[in-house]
Write a protein that holds these residues in place. Structure first.
Motif, PDB file in Angstrom:
ATOM      1  N   ARG A   1     -15.603  -6.037   6.209  1.00 34.33           N
ATOM      2  CA  ARG A   1     -14.244  -5.550   5.898  1.00 34.33           C
ATOM      3  C   ARG A   1     -14.294  -4.373   4.920  1.00 34.33           C
ATOM      4  O   ARG A   1     -13.616  -4.386   3.881  1.00 34.33           O
TER       5      ARG A   1
ATOM      6  N   ARG B   1      -7.286  -5.350  -3.747  1.00 38.41           N
ATOM      7  CA  ARG B   1      -6.357  -4.647  -4.643  1.00 38.41           C
ATOM      8  C   ARG B   1      -5.531  -5.627  -5.462  1.00 38.41           C
ATOM      9  O   ARG B   1      -5.065  -5.303  -6.555  1.00 38.41           O
TER      10      ARG B   1
ATOM     11  N   ASP C   1       4.361  -1.763   6.393  1.00 41.23           N
ATOM     12  CA  ASP C   1       3.028  -2.270   6.749  1.00 41.23           C
ATOM     13  C   ASP C   1       3.017  -2.725   8.210  1.00 41.23           C
ATOM     14  O   ASP C   1       3.813  -2.259   9.002  1.00 41.23           O
ATOM     15  N   ALA C   2       2.147  -3.664   8.548  1.00 43.66           N
ATOM     16  CA  ALA C   2       1.998  -4.080   9.935  1.00 43.66           C
ATOM     17  C   ALA C   2       3.071  -5.095  10.319  1.00 43.66           C
ATOM     18  O   ALA C   2       2.792  -6.256  10.618  1.00 43.66           O
TER      19      ALA C   2
ATOM     20  N   SER D   1      -9.930 -10.596   2.937  1.00 39.65           N
ATOM     21  CA  SER D   1      -8.883  -9.758   3.514  1.00 39.65           C
ATOM     22  C   SER D   1      -8.971  -8.434   2.760  1.00 39.65           C
ATOM     23  O   SER D   1      -8.930  -8.431   1.521  1.00 39.65           O
ATOM     24  N   GLY D   2      -9.104  -7.335   3.501  1.00 39.92           N
ATOM     25  CA  GLY D   2      -9.355  -6.043   2.858  1.00 39.92           C
ATOM     26  C   GLY D   2      -8.403  -5.756   1.711  1.00 39.92           C
ATOM     27  O   GLY D   2      -8.816  -5.408   0.595  1.00 39.92           O
ATOM     28  N   SER D   3      -7.112  -5.934   1.952  1.00 38.11           N
ATOM     29  CA  SER D   3      -6.114  -5.578   0.942  1.00 38.11           C
ATOM     30  C   SER D   3      -6.136  -6.541  -0.258  1.00 38.11           C
ATOM     31  O   SER D   3      -5.569  -6.239  -1.314  1.00 38.11           O
TER      32      SER D   3
ATOM     33  N   ALA E   1       0.843  -1.198   0.000  1.00 39.40           N
ATOM     34  CA  ALA E   1       0.000   0.000   0.000  1.00 39.40           C
ATOM     35  C   ALA E   1       0.878   1.248   0.000  1.00 39.40           C
ATOM     36  O   ALA E   1       1.815   1.372   0.796  1.00 39.40           O
TER      37      ALA E   1
ATOM     38  N   LYS F   1      -2.267   3.877   2.774  1.00 46.83           N
ATOM     39  CA  LYS F   1      -2.716   2.703   3.512  1.00 46.83           C
ATOM     40  C   LYS F   1      -4.061   2.923   4.168  1.00 46.83           C
ATOM     41  O   LYS F   1      -4.445   4.058   4.426  1.00 46.83           O
ATOM     42  N   TYR F   2      -4.738   1.822   4.442  1.00 41.90           N
ATOM     43  CA  TYR F   2      -5.904   1.948   5.317  1.00 41.90           C
ATOM     44  C   TYR F   2      -5.564   1.244   6.623  1.00 41.90           C
ATOM     45  O   TYR F   2      -4.714   0.348   6.672  1.00 41.90           O
ATOM     46  N   TRP F   3      -6.186   1.680   7.683  1.00 43.66           N
ATOM     47  CA  TRP F   3      -6.008   1.033   8.983  1.00 43.66           C
ATOM     48  C   TRP F   3      -7.280   1.301   9.744  1.00 43.66           C
ATOM     49  O   TRP F   3      -7.663   2.453   9.933  1.00 43.66           O
TER      50      TRP F   3
ATOM     51  N   SER G   1      -3.278  -7.894  11.338  1.00 47.37           N
ATOM     52  CA  SER G   1      -4.044  -6.724  10.894  1.00 47.37           C
ATOM     53  C   SER G   1      -5.488  -6.784  11.372  1.00 47.37           C
ATOM     54  O   SER G   1      -6.061  -5.758  11.762  1.00 47.37           O
ATOM     55  N   SER G   2      -6.095  -7.984  11.341  1.00 51.04           N
ATOM     56  CA  SER G   2      -7.524  -8.070  11.676  1.00 51.04           C
ATOM     57  C   SER G   2      -7.786  -7.530  13.074  1.00 51.04           C
ATOM     58  O   SER G   2      -8.782  -6.829  13.296  1.00 51.04           O
TER      59      SER G   2
ATOM     60  N   HIS H   1      -7.120  -3.624  13.101  1.00 46.94           N
ATOM     61  CA  HIS H   1      -8.212  -2.805  12.552  1.00 46.94           C
ATOM     62  C   HIS H   1      -9.282  -2.516  13.610  1.00 46.94           C
ATOM     63  O   HIS H   1      -9.859  -1.438  13.633  1.00 46.94           O
TER      64      HIS H   1
ATOM     65  N   SER I   1      -1.847 -12.392   3.155  1.00 47.54           N
ATOM     66  CA  SER I   1      -3.287 -12.645   3.073  1.00 47.54           C
ATOM     67  C   SER I   1      -3.873 -11.995   1.832  1.00 47.54           C
ATOM     68  O   SER I   1      -4.848 -12.480   1.273  1.00 47.54           O
TER      69      SER I   1
ATOM     70  N   SER J   1      -7.595   3.417  -0.264  1.00 47.76           N
ATOM     71  CA  SER J   1      -6.155   3.098  -0.260  1.00 47.76           C
ATOM     72  C   SER J   1      -5.673   2.891  -1.699  1.00 47.76           C
ATOM     73  O   SER J   1      -6.471   2.624  -2.595  1.00 47.76           O
TER      74      SER J   1
END
Ligand code: DP6
Length: 322
Positions: free
Chosen positions: A25, A142, A279-280, A137-139, A12, A15-17, A189-190, A193, A105, A31
Motif C-alpha cells: 500500500r 495520515r 472522496d470515493a 489502509s493507505g490513508s 484528503a 488525494k492519492y488514487w 478504494s482497495s 486503486h 478505514s 497526499s
C-alpha cells in the motif's frame, strides 16, 4: 494485553488514487489531509494467549469474514514485531456512518495500529506507527497525526510515512460533510486503486502531483484560503476524472453531488470562503472558514435538499491511547 485507542478520520486535500505497490500500500503519489475532530473511531484490542483466533465486532455487530481477515493480517504485522502468537478480540465503534466516502478505514486502521501496538507494549513513535497504519489502509497513515498531514509516497516502505505540516491549532477550517447518500455501497478504494493505472489520464495526474502538493502546503502555511480552494477543488476533480475514465469506469457522483458542488462554487464566486472535495463516494465535503459556515449550510440545504444530513468536523488531534 488490552488497550483502547481513539483515532479520527481525515479528508484528503491533495488525494492519492492508485498504488505504486498494492501489497505494501505505497501510494502512487503523495497526499495531504486534514484530520477530522468530532468524528472518531474507538478501537479496543484485547490479546488472549489461550486463543489463536481473532474476532472483530464493528458497532456492536460481528464483522463480515473479509473485514476480519484484513484486520487479522494487520495484527499479524504487530504480532510479528512483538514475537507473539496470541489471538485478539477487537471492538470498533464509530460515531459517523461507514462506507459513505468518509474514510472509516483510515480512522479504524490508525486506531487499530495504536491500540494493538500499545497492548503488545511495542514502543513505537509516530513515524513507525504511520508506516504500519499505511499497510492496513493507505490513508490511515495520515490519521496517526493531528491537524494538517502529508503522506510521503516514495520507492521504499520505510520512506513512505506521514508527517505533520501544521497542528490542529494552526488554522480553523470547518468541514461540513453533506451526506447525499448514506446507504449505498460503492466500489471500495482497495479495488479502485488497482485499476487507477488503466486510465490514460493517471500518468499525467501523478506527474503533476508535486506541483499540487507544493501549492497546498504553501496555502496551508500561509492560511491562504483562496489558493487552498483552487488547488483542493482541482485535485478532487482530477481524481474523479481518473475514476470515470478507468477500466471499468467508476462514477461516484450523483445528481445531488453535482448540485452541492455547484452551490459551493456559486457561493465562493459571491465572496464566501468555501470549497468542495469528494472522496470515493457521493458525499461532498464543504471546507470553509468559520465566518462562512452559516452561509454554506443555508446554500447546500436549499429547497428540496432541506432534509440532507450535514456532519460537522474541525481540525482534530492525533490518534491516542485512552
Ligand atoms: C479517495 O486509504 O481508502 O480517500 O488502502 O484501500 O484502504 P485503502 O485505500 P484508502 O484510499 C484513499 C482514497 C481517497 C483519497 C485519499 O484519501 O487520499
Amino acid at each position: 494485553m488490552h488497550s483502547v485507542a481513539i483515532a479520527h478520520p481525515n479528508i484528503a486535500l491533495i488525494k492519492y488514487w492508485g498504488n505504486r505497490d498494492d501489497e505494501l500500500r505505497i501510494p502512487a503519489n503523495g497526499s495531504i489531509s486534514l484530520t477530522l475532530g468530532g468524528l472518531e473511531n474507538r478501537m479496543s484490542v484485547r490479546f488472549d494467549e489461550r486463543s489463536e483466533e481473532d474476532s472483530l465486532i464493528i458497532n456492536e455487530v460481528p464483522a463480515e469474514p473479509q473485514m476480519l481477515e484484513r484486520a487479522s493480517a494487520h495484527l499479524d504485522l504487530l504480532r510479528g514485531m512483538a514475537g507473539v502468537a496470541a489471538g485478539a478480540h477487537l471492538e470498533s465503534q464509530t460515531n459517523f456512518p461507514m462506507g459513505a466516502g468518509i474514510a472509516s478505514s483510515a480512522a479504524a486502521y490508525a486506531a487499530l495500529t495504536l491500540a494493538g501496538s500499545s497492548a503488545l507494549e511495542l514502543d513505537l513513535d509516530q513515524r513507525a506507527l504511520s508506516l504500519i497504519a499505511r499497510r492496513g489502509s493507505g490513508s490511515a497513515a495520515r490519521s496517526i497525526h493531528g491537524g494538517f498531514v502529508e503522506l510521503l509516497a516514495e520507492d521504499s516502505n520505510e520512506a513512505s510515512y506521514a508527517q505533520q505540516i501544521a497542528s490542529e491549532e494552526h488554522w480553523q477550517i470547518i468541514d461540513l460533510i453533506v451526506i447525499v447518500d448514506e446507504g449505498v455501497k460503492h466500489t471500495g478504494s482497495s479495488i479502485g486503486h488497482t485499476i487507477a493505472s488503466s486510465s490514460p489520464l493517471q500518468e499525467a495526474r501523478v506527474k503533476d502531483a508535486p506541483r499540487r502538493l507544493l501549492a497546498c502546503r504553501n496555502a496551508i502555511l500561509e492560511r491562504d484560503f483562496q489558493s487552498l480552494a483552487q488547488i483542493v477543488e482541482r485535485d478532487s476533480d482530477m481524481m474523479h476524472a481518473i475514476m470515470m475514465t478507468s477500466e471499468p469506469p467508476l462514477h461516484f457522483w450523483s445528481g445531488k453531488t453535482l448540485q452541492v458542488m455547484a452551490a459551493v462554487r456559486d457561493l465562493r464566486a459571491r465572496g464566501a470562503s468555501v470549497c468542495y472535495t469528494i472522496d470515493a463516494g457521493p458525499n461532498v465535503h464543504c471546507l470553509c472558514l468559520p465566518e462562512s459556515e452559516q452561509d454554506v449550510l443555508q446554500a447546500v440545504k436549499n429547497g428540496e435538499n432541506g432534509s440532507l444530513t450535514v456532519l460537522r468536523a474541525q481540525p482534530g488531534p492525533s490518534a491516542r491511547v485512552v
